[in-house]
Design a protein around this motif. Structure first.
Motif, PDB file in Angstrom:
ATOM      1  N   ASP A   6     -10.631   3.373  -8.995  1.00  9.18           N
ATOM      2  CA  ASP A   6     -10.352   3.606  -7.576  1.00  9.18           C
ATOM      3  C   ASP A   6     -11.599   4.138  -6.873  1.00  9.18           C
ATOM      4  OD1 ASP A   6      -7.773   2.886  -8.147  1.00  9.18           O
ATOM      5  OD2 ASP A   6      -7.040   4.948  -8.334  1.00  9.18           O
TER       6      ASP A   6
ATOM      7  N   GLY B   2      -5.561  -4.349  -6.396  1.00  7.20           N
ATOM      8  CA  GLY B   2      -5.994  -3.034  -5.939  1.00  7.20           C
ATOM      9  C   GLY B   2      -7.290  -3.082  -5.150  1.00  7.20           C
TER      10      GLY B   2
ATOM     11  N   ASP C 187      -6.424  -4.407  -1.682  1.00 11.59           N
ATOM     12  CA  ASP C 187      -5.685  -3.423  -0.882  1.00 11.59           C
ATOM     13  C   ASP C 187      -6.595  -2.303  -0.404  1.00 11.59           C
ATOM     14  OD1 ASP C 187      -3.404  -4.899  -1.265  1.00 11.59           O
ATOM     15  OD2 ASP C 187      -2.614  -3.623  -2.871  1.00 11.59           O
ATOM     16  N   ALA C 188      -7.601  -1.950  -1.215  1.00  9.69           N
ATOM     17  CA  ALA C 188      -8.493  -0.844  -0.868  1.00  9.69           C
ATOM     18  C   ALA C 188      -9.681  -1.294  -0.027  1.00  9.69           C
ATOM     19  CB  ALA C 188      -8.992  -0.171  -2.148  1.00  9.69           C
TER      20      ALA C 188
END
Length: 232
Positions: free
Chosen positions: A93, A122, A125-126
């Motif tokens: 992340d 992910g 989305d980020a």
């Protein structure tokens, strides 16, 4: 500057966009990857092509570009994930650019496929960026998870092709000039006829020959190259 990344993988020095030689058909690919690295273009790109066509160079060049302005990058050859399980694709992340190399060498296990699927989702989305590379086109990968197969096509797919011999010589001559010496066409031709012909191997040999010539205080001529290659 090399930067330590996932699984003790280190970016190679000298793998930047300026030292990439696209040939006649690779200019569009180069600009697309450069745009992704600068946050001004696509957010996912898939590269494929034979060994020695520059896939790893472009992935690492993009990582260097992002890291230079302080961004977080992760570079991972997927052949290194064998035995590591899905955890190797988790916990990234906040990484600005993720570069996954050698997808064709990934162990296509259900847990790892699911982890790759989650990673791609992910990253999107980020608002991150993702570079993928393989020797094979995405449709030829042994993907069992249908939704993962579709995710590999979320961005453009570019094929990299081998350089011709004249283009390899141009690349070697340019690399020699960057190192501060002139490489003659005769030496270049000799290297192509007496060594592995892929550009990464040729560049590695050229750099080794440069070090030998500096140590011996001799010019890089065909006789000197023959002497070195023969183990003299």
């Amino acid at each position: 500057m090399a930067r330590q990344l996932t699984l003790d993988v280190t970016l190679r020095d000298g793998t930047d966009f300026q030292t990439f030689h696209p040939g006649e058909q690779g200019g569009l690919t180069l600009e697309a990857v450069r745009g992704l690295a600068r946050g001004a273009g696509e957010r996912q790109i898939y590269l494929f092509g034979d060994a020695g066509t520059g896939k790893t160079h472009l992935l690492q060049a993009a990582c260097h570009e992002v890291a230079e302005w302080g961004g977080r990058v992760a570079y991972l050859p997927m052949g290194m994930t064998a035995g590591g399980g899905p955890d190797v694709l988790q916990g990234w992340d906040g990484v600005d650019l993720i570069a996954l190399d050698e997808l064709d060498r990934m162990p296509w296990e259900p847990d790892l496929e699911q982890a790759l699927f989650n990673l791609i989702n992910g990253v999107r989305d980020a608002g991150g960026r993702l570079l993928l590379a393989s020797r094979t086109a995405p449709r030829l990968l042994p993907v069992a998870l249908p939704d993962l197969g579709s995710r590999l096509f979320w961005g453009p797919v570019f094929q990299l092709r081998p350089l011709t011999d004249p283009q390899k010589c141009q690349a070697l001559i340019a690399r020699a000039r960057q190192r501060g010496f002139d490489l003659s066409p005769e030496v270049c031709d000799y290297l192509l006829r007496h060594h592995r012909r892929d550009l990464p191997s040729l560049i590695t040999l050229l750099e080794a020959l440069d070090r030998e010539s500096l140590a011996a205080r001799r010019r890089l001529t065909v006789p000197f190259v023959k002497h070195v290659l023969d183990g003299g």
